[in-house]
Write a protein that holds these residues in place. Structure first.
Motif, mmCIF file in Angstrom:
data_model
loop_
_atom_site.group_PDB
_atom_site.id
_atom_site.type_symbol
_atom_site.label_atom_id
_atom_site.label_comp_id
_atom_site.label_asym_id
_atom_site.label_seq_id
_atom_site.Cartn_x
_atom_site.Cartn_y
_atom_site.Cartn_z
ATOM 1 N N VAL A 412 -2.071 19.877 -12.600
ATOM 2 C CA VAL A 412 -1.805 18.612 -13.288
ATOM 3 C C VAL A 412 -2.742 18.416 -14.480
ATOM 4 N N ILE A 413 -3.871 19.128 -14.500
ATOM 5 C CA ILE A 413 -4.781 19.115 -15.645
ATOM 6 C C ILE A 413 -5.230 20.557 -15.883
ATOM 7 N N PRO A 432 -3.052 12.799 -15.616
ATOM 8 C CA PRO A 432 -2.483 14.047 -15.075
ATOM 9 C C PRO A 432 -0.984 14.126 -15.306
ATOM 10 N N SER A 433 -0.493 15.340 -15.460
ATOM 11 C CA SER A 433 0.943 15.560 -15.594
ATOM 12 C C SER A 433 1.609 15.444 -14.228
ATOM 13 N N PRO A 434 2.938 15.295 -14.180
ATOM 14 C CA PRO A 434 3.628 15.171 -12.876
ATOM 15 C C PRO A 434 3.373 16.404 -12.004
ATOM 16 N N CYS A 471 -8.233 21.024 -10.684
ATOM 17 C CA CYS A 471 -7.090 21.166 -11.590
ATOM 18 C C CYS A 471 -5.794 20.688 -10.940
ATOM 19 N N TYR A 472 -5.692 20.826 -9.625
ATOM 20 C CA TYR A 472 -4.486 20.413 -8.912
ATOM 21 C C TYR A 472 -4.566 18.976 -8.404
ATOM 22 N N CYS A 473 -5.774 18.506 -8.092
ATOM 23 C CA CYS A 473 -5.926 17.136 -7.586
ATOM 24 C C CYS A 473 -7.239 16.565 -8.115
ATOM 25 N N PRO A 474 -7.234 15.926 -9.288
ATOM 26 C CA PRO A 474 -8.482 15.440 -9.890
ATOM 27 C C PRO A 474 -8.992 14.126 -9.306
#
Length: 653
Positions: A412-413, A432-434, A471-474
């Motif tokens: 997401v980032i 963050p992106s979807p 990167c997957y869950c900020p």
């Protein structure tokens, strides 16, 4: 001319030349024509040329059919190949055994795939059964092409029975079902007969059992109505004794894992699940048969029968919550046996857990199969940074394998943005992106690996995995806290060597700011997390101690003007941060640790030059806690500072 056309890969031109040559030979009524200066085919005859014409026509026809298949003209493929599937046709064997360079280009494969694409289920089933009967009648051929054709028919037949809506076999009639079952049993006999054959590894090993399972589903479902009045069978997996089936984790925990992951459904396994207990018993018996004797047949055909059994067991464990404990244990043990055969996990403690070694060759993990595997082994909760690790060494090994097959999408980032924020080049993180469907699971995989590495003092691996998890869950507090602790302990490990004269200026100047930013981000997400607050304050206090050493012992750092300047700029700010952290920690936690927080906060205030009116209340509170008897301090508290400097406070009783 024919040889030239062949070399130029011009099949149509070669066919035209051959036909012209055949006409000339027929006109001259020449039985044999000698061709000088040729090593291959030095003599030709009308019969030989006619044979070459027929072979080349078949090749051209196969190429045309394959071209139609590639272009999506499935009806054209069926209209060309379906007439060949006739008992009276001379082309029947050509349809089954003729054809392309690989298994997917053979005529029978193209015909069945086209029927499947057009969802003509009944016709696909009829063609498959007819092909099986012809192949089993011509068993004496026994060559590689014959075995490949048998495997192809079973592969598409299994797919047809699985994907067809309703009860396809009942719609096609009892006679066809009887013929199909006879073909399956004949194939199982051939497996035994060809055990020592070099072609045995090419035979369909578990696909016939899969076809038989789907063929008998309707009978089992009809039999379930009267199940309660039937006597119990002699051997039933549902009645296995609890003592013989040890389980890795508690039953309640495993049940929660099996029902907790909505991202993984039975559809991903590609299995049509029936509620019949007789079907489940059949699959378990097939597994024992194929794996018996350490032959490893149970993973044949990419573990098809085991994937069906896994899907069936998971559905049983989800739907039937009223199982008695011994039944749940039996089902869980059978599920773990499937995973052991498919992927070799668990390996080191398999015998201790009652698993049998079927001699199966481990299949490569794919992301879809890994998600199903994780549904069973994934911890039901994620440990916080201050808690014990959640992964066993075997699970760590499994998770490291999964890292290599994680999809590239889902972040997401981007990693570069996270690095820029940590290093101070960006003031804030973007929105963050979807997320992708697997984003949360991938974040947890990296977090668990990082958590285990941090608690094993492997700070480099922890740093890498925490960064990937962010990167997957900020927004996970413990991820940022772990990232800060991994970086901080790397610096602290170097500082504890007390060799601050060689290369430490680069460590202090480049690493302190990223660590402080990670701590700040963690507290912004979880302001009431006293453990993070405590570690944040201790890090700030320790680094300012080294700054004090640099300032008070300038003779050790002669010529390092930049380092001296950094220490003077940073010391006071670090002291303020340490004091704020311990003041905040005092309001979040009490009891045995409150006196220590107050003591360090007061000490930082003294170093900052605060008036006694601010520090004395803290020291008075600490004295009252220690004298009240409610708090028993340790016999010795050692506060290590800079090189050759330490303080020991000892209580005398």
């Amino acid at each position: 001319m024919f040889k030239r056309r062949q070399l130029e890969m011009d099949s149509r031109g070669a066919l035209a030349v051959l036909r012209e040559c055949h006409c000339l030979l027929e006109e001259k009524r020449c039985r044999v024509q000698v061709l000088p200066n040729l090593r291959q085919d030095p003599c030709i005859s009308p019969v030989q040329v006619s044979r070459k014409i027929k072979d080349l026509e078949q090749v051209l026809a196969s190429q045309e059919v394959f071209g139609m298949f590639e272009s999506g003209d499935h009806s054209g493929v069926v209209s060309c190949l379906r007439p060949m599937l006739d008992w009276t046709s001379d082309n029947f064997s050509q349809l089954l055994l003729g054809g392309g360079d690989n298994e997917e280009q053979t005529p029978i494969s193209l015909l069945l795939l086209s029927l499947l694409a057009m969802k003509r289920w009944q016709e696909c089933l009829l063609c498959s059964v007819a092909g099986l009967q012809e192949l089993l009648v011509s068993y004496k051929l026994g060559n590689e092409r014959w075995v490949s054709a048998l495997h192809t028919v079973y592969t598409h037949l299994d797919r047809c029975l699985e994907e067809a809506p309703g009860d396809l076999l009942q719609e096609c009639g009892e006679s066809l079902q009887r013929h199909l079952v006879v073909c399956v049993f004949r194939t199982l006999e051939l497996q035994v007969e060809m055990t020592d054959s070099p072609l045995f590894h090419l035979l369909p090993l578990s696909l016939p059992c899969s076809v038989l399972y789907f063929s008998l589903l309707s009978l089992w479902e009809d039999g379930d109505v009267a199940m309660e009045t039937r006597p119990e069978p002699g051997v039933d997996v549902m009645e296995t004794e609890t003592e013989q089936l040890p389980v890795v984790v508690e039953e309640t925990d495993r049940e929660a894992i099996l029902g907790a992951s909505p991202a993984v459904t039975t559809n991903q396994e590609g299995c049509r699940v029936s509620g019949s207990r007789w079907g489940l018993q059949f699959l378990c018996d097939v597994h024992d048969y194929l794996g018996g004797g350490g032959q490893g047949w149970c993973v044949g055909d990419k573990g098809r029968i085991l994937h069906i059994l896994v899907c069936r067991l998971r559905e049983e464990l989800r739907q039937l919550t009223a199982h008695p404990p011994k039944t749940r244990v039996a089902l869980l043990r059978e599920l773990e046996q499937c995973y052991y055969c498919l992927y070799g996990h668990p390996h080191k403690k398999a015998k201790a857990w009652g698993l049998q070694d079927h001699g199966a060759e481990q299949l490569p993990l794919t992301w879809d199969s890994a998600q199903v595997l994780l549904e069973f082994y994934h911890p039901s909760f994620l440990p916080a940074v201050e808690e014990n690790r959640a992964l066993t060494p075997e699970l760590v090994s499994l998770y490291r394998k999964l890292v290599d097959i994680i999809p590239d999408t889902g972040k997401v980032i981007p990693l570069s943005v996270i690095a820029g924020y940590i290093e101070g080049r960006l003031e804030s993180l973007p929105l963050p992106s979807p997320p992708a469907p697997h984003t949360s699971l991938v974040s947890e995989i990296f977090y668990l690996l990082a958590d285990d590495a941090l608690k094993s003092s492997d700070f480099f691996s922890a740093l890498h995995n925490y960064t990937q998890s962010v990167c997957y869950c900020p927004e996970r507090v413990d991820t940022w806290a772990g990232l800060a602790l991994a970086r901080a302990r790397t610096v602290m490990k170097k500082l504890d060597r007390r060799d601050v004269r060689g290369g430490m200026e680069a460590v202090l100047q480049k690493q302190v700011t990223p660590i402080l930013r990670c701590f700040k981000r963690a507290l912004a997400l979880g302001s009431q997390h006293h453990y993070i607050t405590e570690k944040y304050g201790l890090f700030c206090y320790t680094v300012q101690s080294y700054c004090s050493q640099i300032i008070t012992m300038p003779h050790l750092y002669s010529g390092k003007v930049e380092l001296m300047s950094w220490a003077e700029r940073s010391r006071r700010g670090l002291l303020k941060l340490a004091r704020q952290c311990f003041h905040s920690a005092l309001s979040k936690v009490g009891g045995a640790r409150a006196w220590l927080y107050g003591l360090v906060a007061a000490k930082a205030g003294v170093k900052l030059g605060h008036p006694p009116a601010e520090t004395l209340p803290l020291l008075t509170s600490v004295a009252k806690q220690l004298s009240s008897g409610d708090v028993i301090p340790p016999a010795s508290v050692e506060l290590r500072g800079p090189w050759m400097t330490w303080i020991e406070v000892r209580s005398f009783r």
